[in-house]
Design a protein around this motif. Structure first.
Motif, short mmCIF file in Angstrom:
data_model
loop_
_atom_site.label_atom_id
_atom_site.label_comp_id
_atom_site.label_asym_id
_atom_site.label_seq_id
_atom_site.Cartn_x
_atom_site.Cartn_y
_atom_site.Cartn_z
N LYS A 151 0.84 -1.19 0.00
CA LYS A 151 0.00 0.00 0.00
C LYS A 151 0.88 1.25 0.00
O LYS A 151 0.44 2.33 -0.35
CB LYS A 151 -0.92 0.01 1.23
N LEU A 152 2.13 1.06 0.41
CA LEU A 152 3.11 2.14 0.31
C LEU A 152 3.68 2.16 -1.10
O LEU A 152 4.80 1.75 -1.35
CB LEU A 152 4.25 1.92 1.32
N VAL A 153 2.87 2.62 -2.04
CA VAL A 153 3.34 2.76 -3.42
C VAL A 153 4.54 3.70 -3.43
O VAL A 153 5.54 3.48 -4.09
CB VAL A 153 2.23 3.31 -4.33
N VAL A 154 4.42 4.76 -2.67
CA VAL A 154 5.52 5.70 -2.46
C VAL A 154 6.01 5.48 -1.04
O VAL A 154 5.37 5.89 -0.09
CB VAL A 154 5.05 7.15 -2.62
N PRO A 155 7.13 4.82 -0.86
CA PRO A 155 7.60 4.52 0.49
C PRO A 155 7.89 5.76 1.32
O PRO A 155 8.43 6.75 0.81
CB PRO A 155 8.88 3.71 0.24
N TYR A 156 7.47 5.74 2.58
CA TYR A 156 7.90 6.74 3.56
C TYR A 156 9.13 6.18 4.27
O TYR A 156 9.21 4.98 4.51
CB TYR A 156 6.83 6.99 4.61
N ALA A 157 10.04 7.05 4.67
CA ALA A 157 11.23 6.58 5.39
C ALA A 157 10.83 5.78 6.63
O ALA A 157 11.39 4.72 6.91
CB ALA A 157 12.11 7.76 5.77
N PHE A 158 9.82 6.28 7.36
CA PHE A 158 9.43 5.59 8.60
C PHE A 158 8.48 4.42 8.34
O PHE A 158 7.99 3.79 9.28
CB PHE A 158 8.79 6.58 9.59
N GLY A 159 8.23 4.13 7.06
CA GLY A 159 7.36 3.00 6.72
C GLY A 159 8.13 1.76 6.31
O GLY A 159 7.56 0.84 5.74
#
Length: 272
Positions: A151-159
């Motif tokens: 669901k993190l198509v665009v990764p967040y650093a904290f993800g």
């Protein structure tokens, strides 16, 4: 008699103070196992905060759209870390390991630690590649478990560890236990290794391509490489994580790419 009594009282007070000081030192002492459990968690949020503190990084971002909110990612990661830290403490007790039988000075030497790092990196990459690939190819496992992370198509650093608890157990807890036990590293060395692995994983999921990033210079497996997996051909290519691309090359799942500057800002990873 009075002098003897005073001497006895002095010794008693000294003994009591010494005992209190020792107990205080023991209370303040933190075991290597606890450090190895919680330092990587602290490192995770500090390094993530570094990326967040600079804003959106629009001129360096690889993509902009996403399917999950930052609040949900943070709640999920905190839950994961609570479970993982609890299990890690138990596993350190069960596995033990004080440096594979070597003396403390030997187990903490740079040469021994470097060798253990390399072994642990290879073990981690091997476990992660084949589990990761299997969770993609098995439709049940992907639909019910691994799809959470994508669901993190665009990764967040904290993800970096945003995923289903079962997947976290299989990938991180079992994979970490194997890396630790097979490499023979001590708990203190594992603190350094897991902190390094944490920084690497956070960087891989940062979603930006910053100039001068040492991870981009020394590792082909980086934020752009993992972005290809998340965004373009997630179910088929670039399963390797977190260190090398070796298994993708060996198993035929390596997807080469080039980075191109977008007119509206940021970069795009184009495959070929």
């Amino acid at each position: 008699m009075s002098g003897s009594s005073n001497a006895i009282n002095f010794l008693a007070v000294s003994s009591s103070s010494s005992s209190h000081l020792c107990s205080t030192k023991m209370a303040l002492a933190i075991s290597d196992e606890l450090l190895a459990t919680f330092v990587p968690i602290v490192v995770y949020w500090i390094y993530s905060a570094f990326y967040m503190s600079f804003g959106s990084f629009d001129n360096y971002r690889l993509h902009s759209k996403n399917l999950v909110s930052k609040a949900n990612v943070i709640k999920n990661v905190l839950f994961q870390q609570t479970i993982q830290s609890t299990l890690a403490i138990v596993l350190y007790r069960v596995i033990g390991n004080e440096g594979g039988g070597a003396s403390k000075s030997q187990s903490n030497s740079i040469t021994v630690m470097a060798g253990q790092f390399i072994i642990a990196m290879f073990v981690s990459d091997t476990w992660q590649y084949f589990m990761h690939r299997y969770f993609h190819h098995n439709k049940f496992l992907y639909r019910h478990f691994h799809s959470h992370h994508h669901k993190l198509v665009v990764p967040y650093a904290f993800g970096a560890i945003y995923n289903h608890p079962l997947e976290a157990f299989v990938f991180d807890i079992i994979g970490g236990a194997l890396s630790y036990s097979i490499s023979g590293m001590s708990p203190r060395t594992s603190m350094y290794f897991f902190s390094f692995a944490t920084i690497k994983s956070v960087d891989d999921h940062c979603g930006v391509w910053l100039p001068g990033n040492l991870f981009h210079i020394f590792f082909n497996n980086n934020s752009a490489y993992h972005d290809v997996h998340h965004y373009l051909y997630g179910g088929k290519y670039n399963f390797s994580q977190p260190f090398f691309v070796m298994w993708d090359r060996i198993m035929g799942t390596y997807m080469p790419y080039s980075l191109e500057k977008r007119a509206e800002g940021g970069f795009e990873a184009k495959t070929y």
